[in-house]
Design a protein around this motif. Structure first.
Motif, short mmCIF file in Angstrom:
data_model
loop_
_atom_site.label_atom_id
_atom_site.label_comp_id
_atom_site.label_asym_id
_atom_site.label_seq_id
_atom_site.Cartn_x
_atom_site.Cartn_y
_atom_site.Cartn_z
N UNK A 1 42.64 53.51 32.68
CA UNK A 1 43.16 54.51 33.60
C UNK A 1 42.80 54.21 35.04
N UNK A 2 43.14 55.13 35.90
CA UNK A 2 42.87 54.97 37.32
C UNK A 2 41.44 55.41 37.64
N UNK A 3 40.84 54.71 38.59
CA UNK A 3 39.51 55.10 39.06
C UNK A 3 39.59 56.44 39.78
N UNK A 4 38.66 57.33 39.48
CA UNK A 4 38.59 58.63 40.15
C UNK A 4 37.39 58.63 41.09
N UNK A 5 37.66 58.34 42.36
CA UNK A 5 36.56 58.21 43.31
C UNK A 5 35.72 57.00 42.94
N UNK A 6 34.43 57.26 42.71
CA UNK A 6 33.54 56.18 42.28
C UNK A 6 33.47 56.06 40.76
N UNK A 7 34.16 56.92 40.06
CA UNK A 7 34.09 56.96 38.60
C UNK A 7 35.20 56.12 37.98
N UNK A 8 34.82 55.29 37.02
CA UNK A 8 35.79 54.48 36.28
C UNK A 8 35.58 54.71 34.79
N UNK A 9 36.64 55.00 34.09
CA UNK A 9 36.58 55.18 32.65
C UNK A 9 36.57 53.80 31.98
N UNK A 10 35.71 53.64 30.96
CA UNK A 10 35.62 52.37 30.23
C UNK A 10 35.88 52.62 28.76
N UNK A 11 36.52 51.62 28.13
CA UNK A 11 36.79 51.68 26.69
C UNK A 11 36.35 50.37 26.04
N UNK A 12 35.97 50.44 24.77
CA UNK A 12 35.54 49.26 24.04
C UNK A 12 36.77 48.48 23.58
N UNK A 13 36.65 47.15 23.52
CA UNK A 13 37.74 46.30 23.03
C UNK A 13 37.50 45.95 21.56
N UNK A 14 38.49 45.27 20.96
CA UNK A 14 38.31 44.83 19.57
C UNK A 14 37.16 43.83 19.47
N UNK A 15 37.03 42.95 20.47
CA UNK A 15 35.90 42.02 20.47
C UNK A 15 34.58 42.78 20.58
N UNK A 16 34.59 43.85 21.37
CA UNK A 16 33.39 44.67 21.48
C UNK A 16 33.01 45.31 20.17
N UNK A 17 34.00 45.80 19.42
CA UNK A 17 33.74 46.41 18.11
C UNK A 17 33.18 45.37 17.14
N UNK B 1 25.68 47.93 35.95
CA UNK B 1 25.43 46.48 35.86
C UNK B 1 25.77 45.99 34.46
N UNK B 2 25.33 46.74 33.45
CA UNK B 2 25.60 46.35 32.06
C UNK B 2 27.09 46.43 31.76
N UNK B 3 27.77 47.47 32.25
CA UNK B 3 29.21 47.58 32.04
C UNK B 3 29.95 46.41 32.69
N UNK B 4 29.50 45.99 33.85
CA UNK B 4 30.12 44.85 34.51
C UNK B 4 30.01 43.59 33.66
N UNK B 5 28.84 43.38 33.04
CA UNK B 5 28.66 42.20 32.19
C UNK B 5 29.49 42.32 30.91
N UNK B 6 29.57 43.54 30.36
CA UNK B 6 30.39 43.74 29.16
C UNK B 6 31.87 43.49 29.48
N UNK B 7 32.29 43.92 30.65
CA UNK B 7 33.69 43.67 31.05
C UNK B 7 33.93 42.17 31.24
N UNK B 8 32.98 41.50 31.87
CA UNK B 8 33.09 40.05 32.06
C UNK B 8 33.22 39.32 30.73
N UNK B 9 32.49 39.80 29.71
CA UNK B 9 32.49 39.15 28.40
C UNK B 9 33.64 39.61 27.52
N UNK B 10 34.50 40.48 28.04
CA UNK B 10 35.65 40.92 27.29
C UNK B 10 35.34 41.95 26.21
N UNK B 11 34.21 42.64 26.33
CA UNK B 11 33.82 43.61 25.30
C UNK B 11 34.19 45.04 25.67
N UNK B 12 34.42 45.29 26.96
CA UNK B 12 34.93 46.59 27.40
C UNK B 12 36.00 46.32 28.46
N UNK B 13 36.84 47.33 28.68
CA UNK B 13 37.87 47.22 29.72
C UNK B 13 37.94 48.55 30.48
#
Length: 212
Positions: free
Chosen positions: A57-73, A42-54
């Motif tokens: 790579x490709x989703x592996x099953x139910x797993x999705x890799x997330x990375x921080x953005x420059x705005x997040x830093x 839930x928190x990752x979804x909000x961070x993605x919505x706010x442009x702080x994470x993206x």
């Protein structure tokens, strides 16, 4: 807010899956504030919505890799330098309980305080044992040091609560000494003559009603 920035701080070290973030967060805090995986995503979804994470790579099953953005830093760096706001303290159940118990009929406030003090001191002893165990093995990495910081905060918090409870008990004892409770008087019984008058008035009204 602490979960939001905690995840950003972990992502600054490198891209992670949600399950990794959960595990890392609990390792850093010694699972003092356990997270469920739903909170993480839930928190990752909000961070993605706010442009702080993206997503990365490709989703592996139910797993999705997330990375921080420059705005997040940038937002994380601002969080590190911004003091935690203490002008709006969080609601404390113990303080509310004692405040509501003052003057409540049939409530032994001193007994409540003494029971809470015993519980608080036991918790402090548990935290102290955990700290001794952590120091005995030696803090070998930053996760160990992070856990020690959390433990020491819990110890200091418990010590402060125990001192505050001592203060509360002393204040209540002093107040009771200068403001004794008025003795309970005998029950007030109705005047028999008034009872008779009421009965006669009711009977008269009843007769008048029938006569109409």
């Amino acid at each position: 807010m602490s979960i939001r920035f905690g995840l950003l701080a972990l992502l600054e070290r490198g891209a992670c899956y949600g399950s990794q973030l959960r595990s890392e967060f609990e390792t850093r805090t010694g699972a003092t504030w356990p997270l469920n995986i739903g909170q993480v995503y839930t928190t990752l979804g909000r961070l993605e919505r706010d442009g702080l994470v993206v997503p990365q790579g490709e989703r592996e099953g139910k797993q999705q890799l997330y990375a921080i953005t420059d705005d997040g830093r940038r937002e994380l760096a601002e969080w590190y330098t911004r003091p935690v706001d203490r002008s709006q303290p969080a609601r404390d159940e113990l303080a509310i309980k004692l405040a509501m118990a003052v003057g409540a009929p049939g409530v032994d406030l001193v007994a409540i305080i003494q029971g809470q003090r015993r519980h608080t001191l036991r918790a402090m002893q548990d935290y102290t044992r955990l700290k001794a165990r952590a120091l005995a093995s030696g803090p070998d990495n930053r996760d160990d040091v992070a856990w020690l910081l959390v433990l020491e905060q819990l110890i200091f918090q418990s010590e402060a609560e125990a001192r505050w409870l001592d203060h509360c008990e002393t204040r209540l004892i002093r107040f009771a000494a200068t403001h004794p409770e008025p003795p309970a008087g005998p029950p007030v019984l109705p005047d028999p003559d008034e009872v008779v008058d009421e009965e006669e008035r009711a009977a008269a009204q009843s007769r008048g009603g029938h006569g109409a």
